[in-house]
Scaffold this motif. Structure first.
Motif: not given
Length: 164
Positions: A83-86, A137-142, A147-149
């Protein structure tokens, strides 16, 4: 079916697949940076990925509730980095994703962390269950990342000069 394949082969195969998918993600992301972003392009990847939850139909992939929470928590922590780097930028009246030099390092860093975690945990957790945990883990990340994007996209879109 998965119990007949030696765990070592499953770990090697899933690791090779993760590296392939990471490389593919990098290629897709670099091509996507050349085209305007739309809400649809932000929302669809998690929806497509959600079909992977069908793996939990099979007993081998089911994960105990505490491990589901652990995997989700780790995924959400990793999403903060993404989120911070996108970021987005306006160009020619459209919104484009900014290229980030950090993305390559973040992506492969996350893959390395995943590989190390898989190698360490494969001795104590069944390979199928471990696959389920890493999907969670991957789904909890994406999902939080996307949403942040979407939030960043909508903020930039509300500014003057962006086409609808």
């Amino acid at each position: 079916m998965f119990t007949k394949v030696p765990p070592t082969y499953l770990i090697i195969g899933s690791t090779a697949l993760a590296l392939f998918m990471g490389t593919l993600a990098l290629i897709v992301r670099s091509k996507a940076a050349k085209k305007p972003v739309t809400p649809k392009k932000i929302i669809l990847p998690p929806l497509f990925m959600s079909t992977g939850a069908l793996m939990f139909i099979f007993e081998e992939f089911r994960v105990p509730p505490l491990q589901v929470l652990e995997a989700l928590a780790v995924g959400m922590l990793f999403s903060i980095i993404l989120i911070k780097t996108t970021n987005f930028q306006r160009r020619d009246g459209d919104i484009y994703m900014k290229r980030s030099k950090a993305f390559l390092f973040i992506l492969f860093g996350l893959l390395i962390v995943r590989l190390i975690g898989k190698l360490m945990l494969s001795n104590t957790i069944d390979v199928g269950e471990l696959g389920g945990m890493f999907w969670i883990l991957a789904f909890g990340m994406i999902v939080p990342w996307r949403i942040g994007m979407l939030i960043k996209y909508n903020r930039l879109k509300q500014e003057k000069g962006v086409r609808n």
